[in-house]
Scaffold this motif. Sequence first.
Motif, short mmCIF file in Angstrom:
data_model
loop_
_atom_site.label_atom_id
_atom_site.label_comp_id
_atom_site.label_asym_id
_atom_site.label_seq_id
_atom_site.Cartn_x
_atom_site.Cartn_y
_atom_site.Cartn_z
N HIS A 223 0.83 -1.21 0.00
CA HIS A 223 0.00 0.00 0.00
C HIS A 223 0.86 1.26 0.00
O HIS A 223 0.47 2.28 -0.59
CB HIS A 223 -0.92 -0.01 1.22
N ARG A 224 2.02 1.22 0.64
CA ARG A 224 2.89 2.40 0.67
C ARG A 224 3.41 2.72 -0.73
O ARG A 224 3.50 3.90 -1.12
CB ARG A 224 4.07 2.16 1.61
N ARG A 225 3.74 1.70 -1.53
CA ARG A 225 4.23 1.92 -2.88
C ARG A 225 3.15 2.48 -3.80
O ARG A 225 3.46 3.03 -4.86
CB ARG A 225 4.79 0.62 -3.46
N LEU A 226 1.89 2.31 -3.45
CA LEU A 226 0.81 2.89 -4.22
C LEU A 226 0.37 4.25 -3.67
O LEU A 226 -0.07 5.12 -4.42
CB LEU A 226 -0.40 1.95 -4.26
N ALA A 227 0.49 4.43 -2.35
CA ALA A 227 0.01 5.66 -1.73
C ALA A 227 0.88 6.86 -2.08
O ALA A 227 0.37 7.97 -2.27
CB ALA A 227 -0.06 5.47 -0.21
N PHE A 228 2.20 6.66 -2.19
CA PHE A 228 3.07 7.79 -2.48
C PHE A 228 2.88 8.31 -3.92
O PHE A 228 2.85 9.53 -4.13
CB PHE A 228 4.52 7.41 -2.22
N PRO A 229 2.76 7.47 -4.94
CA PRO A 229 2.40 8.01 -6.25
C PRO A 229 1.05 8.71 -6.26
O PRO A 229 0.87 9.73 -6.95
CB PRO A 229 2.39 6.78 -7.15
N ALA A 230 0.08 8.18 -5.49
CA ALA A 230 -1.22 8.85 -5.39
C ALA A 230 -1.07 10.23 -4.74
O ALA A 230 -1.75 11.19 -5.14
CB ALA A 230 -2.20 7.99 -4.60
N ALA A 231 -0.17 10.34 -3.76
CA ALA A 231 0.09 11.64 -3.14
C ALA A 231 0.69 12.61 -4.14
O ALA A 231 0.37 13.81 -4.13
CB ALA A 231 1.03 11.46 -1.95
N LEU B 210 2.49 14.81 7.31
CA LEU B 210 2.14 14.48 8.69
C LEU B 210 1.02 13.45 8.73
O LEU B 210 1.05 12.50 9.54
CB LEU B 210 1.74 15.75 9.45
N LEU B 211 0.03 13.63 7.87
CA LEU B 211 -1.07 12.66 7.80
C LEU B 211 -0.55 11.29 7.34
O LEU B 211 -0.92 10.25 7.91
CB LEU B 211 -2.16 13.16 6.86
N LEU B 212 0.30 11.27 6.30
CA LEU B 212 0.82 10.00 5.80
C LEU B 212 1.70 9.32 6.85
O LEU B 212 1.60 8.10 7.05
CB LEU B 212 1.64 10.24 4.52
N ALA B 213 2.57 10.09 7.51
CA ALA B 213 3.45 9.49 8.52
C ALA B 213 2.65 8.96 9.70
O ALA B 213 2.95 7.88 10.23
CB ALA B 213 4.46 10.53 8.99
N SER B 214 1.62 9.70 10.11
CA SER B 214 0.79 9.24 11.23
C SER B 214 0.03 7.97 10.84
O SER B 214 -0.04 7.01 11.63
CB SER B 214 -0.19 10.34 11.64
N GLY B 215 -0.54 7.95 9.65
CA GLY B 215 -1.26 6.75 9.21
C GLY B 215 -0.36 5.55 9.07
O GLY B 215 -0.74 4.43 9.46
N TRP C 42 -4.30 5.16 3.11
CA TRP C 42 -5.16 5.77 2.10
C TRP C 42 -6.09 6.83 2.66
O TRP C 42 -6.59 7.67 1.91
CB TRP C 42 -5.97 4.69 1.39
N LEU C 43 -6.37 6.83 3.95
CA LEU C 43 -7.21 7.88 4.52
C LEU C 43 -6.59 9.27 4.36
O LEU C 43 -7.30 10.22 4.01
CB LEU C 43 -7.50 7.57 5.99
N PRO C 44 -5.28 9.46 4.60
CA PRO C 44 -4.69 10.79 4.34
C PRO C 44 -4.85 11.23 2.89
O PRO C 44 -5.14 12.41 2.63
CB PRO C 44 -3.21 10.58 4.70
N ASN C 45 -4.68 10.32 1.94
CA ASN C 45 -4.87 10.68 0.54
C ASN C 45 -6.33 11.05 0.24
O ASN C 45 -6.60 11.95 -0.57
CB ASN C 45 -4.43 9.55 -0.37
N LEU C 46 -7.26 10.34 0.87
CA LEU C 46 -8.67 10.66 0.65
C LEU C 46 -9.00 12.05 1.21
O LEU C 46 -9.78 12.81 0.60
CB LEU C 46 -9.56 9.60 1.32
N ILE C 47 -8.41 12.40 2.36
CA ILE C 47 -8.64 13.73 2.93
C ILE C 47 -8.11 14.81 2.00
O ILE C 47 -8.78 15.82 1.71
CB ILE C 47 -7.99 13.82 4.32
N MET C 48 -6.88 14.62 1.49
CA MET C 48 -6.30 15.61 0.60
C MET C 48 -7.02 15.63 -0.75
O MET C 48 -7.12 16.69 -1.39
CB MET C 48 -4.82 15.31 0.40
N ALA C 49 -7.54 14.49 -1.21
CA ALA C 49 -8.31 14.47 -2.45
C ALA C 49 -9.61 15.25 -2.29
O ALA C 49 -10.04 15.97 -3.22
CB ALA C 49 -8.59 13.03 -2.87
#
Length: 391
Positions: A276-284, A321-326, A342-349
């Motif tokens: 999930h981390r390898r997918l979350a950072f490109p999404a960020a 901060l959201l990604l590191a906390s999650g 993925w919750l931090p990405n959803l918040i920023m989206a």
Amino acid sequence: MKRLSRHLFQDCAATSLVTLGTLTFLIMLPQILLLTDVWINKGAPFSVLRQMILLAIPQFMVGTLPMALLTGILLTLNRMARDSELVIIKASGVSIWQMLRPVGLLVVLFTVLSLLLNWIWVPRAFFEFTTLKRALLTSSSALTLQPRTFNRDIPGLTLHVERQDPISGTLEGVLIHDQRNPKEVVTITARRAHPHTRADNKAALFLEDGSRHWVTQAGYYRHMQFTRFDLGLEVVLGLVPAHQKESVDELDPDELLAMLDQGTPEKRHAALLEWHRRLAFPAATLIMGALALPLGVRQSHRTGKSFGFAAALLILILHFLLLASGEALATRKFTTPLIGLWLPNLIMAALTAWAFHFGAQGRLAPDWRWPGSAAPVPDPAPPDPHGSMTR
């Protein structure tokens, strides 16, 4: 419109690439200084140092890509606002959705680059970097120990020497504490030692005039005097892969899937988190680039030069901060990797969708009023100095 799109894409791409190189260099600077210290004090070849620096670049680019994209777009739009270019573009009837096409192309390119880094280049580079580092620290040519210091470069071994000949590499006044076998810890003293390489390409120390002390598993103390003793360091020399992949950061996608299917529960959790981390950072990266456009087009010629950098810095701090906390919560199993990453990405989206919705209307936020309150009264028009005066 094509000329405008080309101009906007080229300016944003140039600024983002310059920012990417600058940020990557600044973040890599401590690592470069550490490798330079190894080059100077360990006598490592400069070619090895250069290769290790090149292998470290993809690891740092994973974090600097979204930073550079967001900062580059905001700085470009900030410059266009100060030069009144944005005013002319808006007056020509160009909407934010039309400006999204060239900026979106740049965002997609950066996102694809982030995917390639996370899934292909970073695991291979991390594995090769770790291999080079271990071989470098344990090779006989780099076995330059600090005199009168406890050296722990080799796992399980603590070496203390009084002096080392800078030309021959001979060690004098040697004290070795060997904990590689926890059931039989050995302490060795020797008058001198000569580093050398065995036929199996493994490092060893040829000890002279010393003693060996250890306690057997039965609890008996043993002591042995020797004139010559060859101590194997059990590390392979040469700059070749010499260790198995141990960290999930080093695994290719196929190996990561194999760990998800066949690993222990702990390894499966670590592999799922890494997946999930390898997918979350490109999404960020995608979200950061998209958010930069509605923030940038709302700038005016009165906006200061530092607005773009300040806005980018605040957004980046919030998102990471959201990604590191999650990720920390998912690592400690307070939540699942899916929610944690993925919750931090959803918040920023959601914030990005908010900004686009109101940015298309020429504002970044709704006009808030308490329920039942009257609409704000516009300011009265200034009096006409040529008009008539009433008595």
